[in-house]
Design a protein around this motif. Sequence first.
Motif, PDB file in Angstrom:
ATOM      1  N   VAL A  82     -18.359  -4.065   4.402  1.00 16.52           N
ATOM      2  CA  VAL A  82     -17.563  -5.077   5.104  1.00 16.52           C
ATOM      3  C   VAL A  82     -18.256  -6.434   5.042  1.00 16.52           C
ATOM      4  O   VAL A  82     -19.445  -6.513   4.725  1.00 16.52           O
ATOM      5  N   ARG A  93     -15.579   3.740  16.777  1.00 16.75           N
ATOM      6  CA  ARG A  93     -14.478   3.657  15.820  1.00 16.75           C
ATOM      7  C   ARG A  93     -14.548   4.796  14.792  1.00 16.75           C
ATOM      8  O   ARG A  93     -13.560   5.471  14.523  1.00 16.75           O
ATOM      9  N   ALA A 128     -14.422  -1.921   2.189  1.00 19.37           N
ATOM     10  CA  ALA A 128     -13.270  -1.820   3.095  1.00 19.37           C
ATOM     11  C   ALA A 128     -12.409  -3.073   3.002  1.00 19.37           C
ATOM     12  O   ALA A 128     -12.927  -4.180   2.881  1.00 19.37           O
ATOM     13  N   ASP A 129     -11.092  -2.844   3.061  1.00 18.80           N
ATOM     14  CA  ASP A 129     -10.171  -3.985   2.959  1.00 18.80           C
ATOM     15  C   ASP A 129      -8.897  -3.697   3.754  1.00 18.80           C
ATOM     16  O   ASP A 129      -7.790  -3.950   3.269  1.00 18.80           O
ATOM     17  N   ALA A 130      -9.046  -3.086   4.925  1.00 17.60           N
ATOM     18  CA  ALA A 130      -7.938  -2.652   5.785  1.00 17.60           C
ATOM     19  C   ALA A 130      -7.240  -1.438   5.186  1.00 17.60           C
ATOM     20  O   ALA A 130      -7.027  -1.356   3.974  1.00 17.60           O
ATOM     21  N   GLY A 131      -6.923  -0.508   6.053  1.00 18.83           N
ATOM     22  CA  GLY A 131      -6.308   0.741   5.581  1.00 18.83           C
ATOM     23  C   GLY A 131      -7.354   1.724   5.083  1.00 18.83           C
ATOM     24  O   GLY A 131      -7.039   2.638   4.317  1.00 18.83           O
ATOM     25  N   SER A 132      -8.596   1.584   5.534  1.00 22.63           N
ATOM     26  CA  SER A 132      -9.629   2.475   4.999  1.00 22.63           C
ATOM     27  C   SER A 132      -9.459   3.901   5.529  1.00 22.63           C
ATOM     28  O   SER A 132      -9.792   4.863   4.853  1.00 22.63           O
ATOM     29  N   ARG A 133      -8.892   4.061   6.747  1.00 25.82           N
ATOM     30  CA  ARG A 133      -8.726   5.435   7.251  1.00 25.82           C
ATOM     31  C   ARG A 133      -7.662   6.166   6.450  1.00 25.82           C
ATOM     32  O   ARG A 133      -7.815   7.342   6.143  1.00 25.82           O
ATOM     33  N   LYS A 173      -6.534  -6.970   4.342  1.00 27.84           N
ATOM     34  CA  LYS A 173      -7.423  -7.364   5.446  1.00 27.84           C
ATOM     35  C   LYS A 173      -6.907  -8.589   6.211  1.00 27.84           C
ATOM     36  O   LYS A 173      -6.916  -8.597   7.446  1.00 27.84           O
TER      37      LYS A 173
HETATM   38  N1  UDP Z   1     -13.784  -3.838   9.599  1.00 22.67           N
HETATM   39  C1  UDP Z   1     -14.948  -4.573   9.576  1.00 22.67           C
HETATM   40  N2  UDP Z   1     -16.020  -4.125  10.315  1.00 22.67           N
HETATM   41  C2  UDP Z   1     -15.965  -3.009  11.103  1.00 22.67           C
HETATM   42  C3  UDP Z   1     -14.756  -2.285  11.130  1.00 22.67           C
HETATM   43  C4  UDP Z   1     -13.686  -2.717  10.365  1.00 22.67           C
HETATM   44  O1  UDP Z   1     -15.033  -5.579   8.878  1.00 22.67           O
HETATM   45  O2  UDP Z   1     -16.950  -2.651  11.762  1.00 22.67           O
HETATM   46  C5  UDP Z   1     -12.651  -4.263   8.740  1.00 22.67           C
HETATM   47  C6  UDP Z   1     -12.527  -3.394   7.489  1.00 22.67           C
HETATM   48  O3  UDP Z   1     -12.161  -4.187   6.382  1.00 22.67           O
HETATM   49  C7  UDP Z   1     -11.401  -2.468   7.870  1.00 22.67           C
HETATM   50  C8  UDP Z   1     -10.511  -3.409   8.649  1.00 22.67           C
HETATM   51  O4  UDP Z   1     -11.426  -4.189   9.423  1.00 22.67           O
HETATM   52  O5  UDP Z   1     -10.781  -1.910   6.731  1.00 22.67           O
HETATM   53  C9  UDP Z   1      -9.492  -2.763   9.535  1.00 22.67           C
HETATM   54  O6  UDP Z   1     -10.122  -1.883  10.403  1.00 22.67           O
HETATM   55  P1  UDP Z   1      -9.319  -0.817  11.250  1.00 22.67           P
HETATM   56  O7  UDP Z   1     -10.194  -0.426  12.412  1.00 22.67           O
HETATM   57  O8  UDP Z   1      -7.945  -1.304  11.532  1.00 22.67           O
HETATM   58  O9  UDP Z   1      -9.261   0.458  10.293  1.00 22.67           O
HETATM   59  P2  UDP Z   1      -8.631   0.645   8.850  1.00 22.67           P
HETATM   60  O10 UDP Z   1      -7.441  -0.292   8.752  1.00 22.67           O
HETATM   61  O11 UDP Z   1      -9.686   0.312   7.851  1.00 22.67           O
HETATM   62  O12 UDP Z   1      -8.218   2.079   8.810  1.00 22.67           O
END
Ligand code: UDP
Length: 252
Positions: A82, A93, A128-133, A173
């Motif tokens: 990140v 998280r 990570a670029d949002a939507g990582s889960r 993101k």
């Molecule tokens: N993110 C970050 N630092 C963190 C956690 C998340 O920069 O400690 C960023 C990362 O790019 C992640 C995005 O925020 O993909 C969105 O996070 P979210 O918790 O919504 O989960 P995600 O969309 O990845 O499933």
Amino acid sequence: MSKPEKLIVDGKRLDGRGPFDMRPIKFTAGVLKRADGSCYLEFGGNKVMAAVYGPREVHPRHMQNASRAIVRYRYNMASFSVEERKRPGPDRRSIEISKVSREALEGVVMEELYPRSAIDVFVEILQADAGSRVAGINAASVALADAGIPMKCLVSAVAVGKIDGEVVLDLNKDEDNYGSADLPIAMNQFGEITLCQMDGHLTEEEFGRALDMAVDGCKKIHELQKQALIEKYGQDITPDVAQPIEGGETNE
Ligand code: UDP
């Protein structure tokens, strides 16, 4: 990036996509020699590795279940994945994501075939670029199939969100940061939802549209998952080919 004035300009999102478009997706099955099954996935700017070990003996033994296997899932975000360095190790998280991702997958794994054993899934977010889960769940599902774990079908996942008042598929993101809703959804190919979370607000009508978009996105992802397994095995080994799901149909 600082908050842009608009996230949709002339019907196009800032990365050029329309509301129904997903980012480019590429699955590669079986990339790790020492894992029983694995998958590397690029989903937009997300780069994700999933490794599966098992079925194997459960340690500590008191966690054994005499009638079925247990599925364990660890989602881990690398410090360098990140923009602002993430402190290594589990946090609230990642513990939450590990739990909901396990629940998204365990219903399709035929756990009753392996009493007293464990199936361990490790998901490493390298970028990570949002939507990582949802990327993690997609990769884990292919890695489970690659490990030969009997499953009723694959699970596919995608996030839907709302930006500038519009419902759009697969937030990046900036859209995740500045949008007003984020809705990660996972489902099997029969449309049975195994994960549904929501950040922000949607009206009932928007929620319905978001769900339709997710179904459409998951169908496309399912096809790509299947192709990745065909590329590795030279034949269709997707678990849903001949396995009926309880109360469902087969696609034979
Ligand atoms: N993110 C970050 N630092 C963190 C956690 C998340 O920069 O400690 C960023 C990362 O790019 C992640 C995005 O925020 O993909 C969105 O996070 P979210 O918790 O919504 O989960 P995600 O969309 O990845 O499933």
